[in-house]
Design a protein around this motif. Structure first.
Motif, PDB file in Angstrom:
ATOM      1  N   THR A  18      -8.984   4.975   1.585  1.00  0.00           N
ATOM      2  CA  THR A  18      -8.085   5.205   0.464  1.00  0.00           C
ATOM      3  C   THR A  18      -6.779   4.497   0.781  1.00  0.00           C
ATOM      4  OG1 THR A  18      -9.089   7.351   0.009  1.00  0.00           O
ATOM      5  CG2 THR A  18      -6.922   6.943  -0.950  1.00  0.00           C
ATOM      6  N   TYR A  19      -6.266   3.757  -0.188  1.00  0.00           N
ATOM      7  CA  TYR A  19      -5.045   2.980  -0.023  1.00  0.00           C
ATOM      8  C   TYR A  19      -3.921   3.658  -0.792  1.00  0.00           C
ATOM      9  CZ  TYR A  19      -8.335  -0.467   1.683  1.00  0.00           C
ATOM     10  OH  TYR A  19      -9.311  -1.105   2.404  1.00  0.00           O
ATOM     11  N   TRP A  20      -2.774   3.811  -0.139  1.00  0.00           N
ATOM     12  CA  TRP A  20      -1.642   4.536  -0.690  1.00  0.00           C
ATOM     13  C   TRP A  20      -0.416   3.639  -0.745  1.00  0.00           C
ATOM     14  CZ3 TRP A  20      -2.734   9.765  -1.652  1.00  0.00           C
ATOM     15  CH2 TRP A  20      -3.894  10.254  -1.058  1.00  0.00           C
ATOM     16  N   ILE A  21       0.434   3.860  -1.758  1.00  0.00           N
ATOM     17  CA  ILE A  21       1.713   3.160  -1.849  1.00  0.00           C
ATOM     18  C   ILE A  21       2.827   4.200  -1.829  1.00  0.00           C
ATOM     19  CG2 ILE A  21       0.796   1.176  -3.104  1.00  0.00           C
ATOM     20  CD1 ILE A  21       1.993   2.403  -5.668  1.00  0.00           C
ATOM     21  N   CYS A  22       3.978   3.789  -1.373  1.00  0.00           N
ATOM     22  CA  CYS A  22       5.128   4.686  -1.350  1.00  0.00           C
ATOM     23  C   CYS A  22       5.468   5.095  -2.780  1.00  0.00           C
ATOM     24  CB  CYS A  22       6.317   3.980  -0.701  1.00  0.00           C
ATOM     25  SG  CYS A  22       7.808   4.995  -0.666  1.00  0.00           S
ATOM     26  N   ALA A  23       5.837   6.347  -2.970  1.00  0.00           N
ATOM     27  CA  ALA A  23       6.186   6.849  -4.299  1.00  0.00           C
ATOM     28  C   ALA A  23       7.411   6.134  -4.865  1.00  0.00           C
ATOM     29  CB  ALA A  23       6.426   8.351  -4.249  1.00  0.00           C
ATOM     30  N   ALA A  25       7.881   2.901  -4.682  1.00  0.00           N
ATOM     31  CA  ALA A  25       7.530   1.478  -4.746  1.00  0.00           C
ATOM     32  C   ALA A  25       8.144   0.786  -5.963  1.00  0.00           C
ATOM     33  CB  ALA A  25       6.017   1.301  -4.751  1.00  0.00           C
ATOM     34  N   ARG A  26       8.094   1.407  -7.111  1.00  0.00           N
ATOM     35  CA  ARG A  26       8.640   0.774  -8.320  1.00  0.00           C
ATOM     36  C   ARG A  26      10.152   0.911  -8.408  1.00  0.00           C
ATOM     37  NH1 ARG A  26       4.667   2.079 -13.387  1.00  0.00           N
ATOM     38  NH2 ARG A  26       2.985   0.705 -12.742  1.00  0.00           N
ATOM     39  N   GLU A  27      10.637   2.130  -8.224  1.00  0.00           N
ATOM     40  CA  GLU A  27      12.067   2.393  -8.402  1.00  0.00           C
ATOM     41  C   GLU A  27      12.935   1.656  -7.392  1.00  0.00           C
ATOM     42  OE1 GLU A  27      12.127   6.554  -7.959  1.00  0.00           O
ATOM     43  OE2 GLU A  27      11.184   6.947  -9.888  1.00  0.00           O
ATOM     44  N   ARG A  28      12.506   1.671  -6.137  1.00  0.00           N
ATOM     45  CA  ARG A  28      13.324   1.090  -5.069  1.00  0.00           C
ATOM     46  C   ARG A  28      12.686  -0.126  -4.421  1.00  0.00           C
ATOM     47  NH1 ARG A  28      15.451   6.595  -2.153  1.00  0.00           N
ATOM     48  NH2 ARG A  28      16.434   7.464  -3.996  1.00  0.00           N
ATOM     49  N   LYS A  29      11.565  -0.578  -4.982  1.00  0.00           N
ATOM     50  CA  LYS A  29      10.826  -1.736  -4.471  1.00  0.00           C
ATOM     51  C   LYS A  29      10.459  -1.581  -2.997  1.00  0.00           C
ATOM     52  CE  LYS A  29      12.569  -4.736  -7.993  1.00  0.00           C
ATOM     53  NZ  LYS A  29      13.069  -5.999  -8.395  1.00  0.00           N
ATOM     54  N   CYS A  30      10.087  -0.366  -2.630  1.00  0.00           N
ATOM     55  CA  CYS A  30       9.673  -0.089  -1.261  1.00  0.00           C
ATOM     56  C   CYS A  30       8.261  -0.636  -1.057  1.00  0.00           C
ATOM     57  CB  CYS A  30       9.703   1.414  -0.985  1.00  0.00           C
ATOM     58  SG  CYS A  30       9.288   1.815   0.720  1.00  0.00           S
ATOM     59  N   ARG A  31       8.047  -1.344   0.044  1.00  0.00           N
ATOM     60  CA  ARG A  31       6.766  -1.986   0.301  1.00  0.00           C
ATOM     61  C   ARG A  31       5.912  -1.241   1.326  1.00  0.00           C
ATOM     62  NH1 ARG A  31       5.899  -6.963  -1.442  1.00  0.00           N
ATOM     63  NH2 ARG A  31       4.759  -7.518   0.436  1.00  0.00           N
ATOM     64  N   SER A  32       6.304  -0.045   1.703  1.00  0.00           N
ATOM     65  CA  SER A  32       5.537   0.708   2.687  1.00  0.00           C
ATOM     66  C   SER A  32       4.182   1.114   2.109  1.00  0.00           C
ATOM     67  CB  SER A  32       6.311   1.942   3.124  1.00  0.00           C
ATOM     68  OG  SER A  32       5.631   2.589   4.160  1.00  0.00           O
TER      69      SER A  32
END
Length: 52
Positions: A18-23, A25-32
């Protein structure tokens, strides 16, 4: 999923992972990103540096 104080949202999954993105990601352009392997209690962090 909450891991090390950061919230991750499920992005996609297949039979094994399962692949997850930081919550943030859109608002702060976090790439974690995080990857969990099904059946194992193991989390792989692809990029640990959050920009927030």
């Amino acid at each position: 999923m909450i891991f090390r104080g950061h919230t991750y949202l499920r992005n996609s999954s297949n039979a094994q992972k399962t692949y997850w993105i930081c919550a943030a990601a859109r608002e702060r352009k976090c790439r974690s990103r995080a990857i969990t392997t099904k059946g194992l209690r193991h989390v792989t962090i692809r990029e640990t540096a959050h920009n927030h």
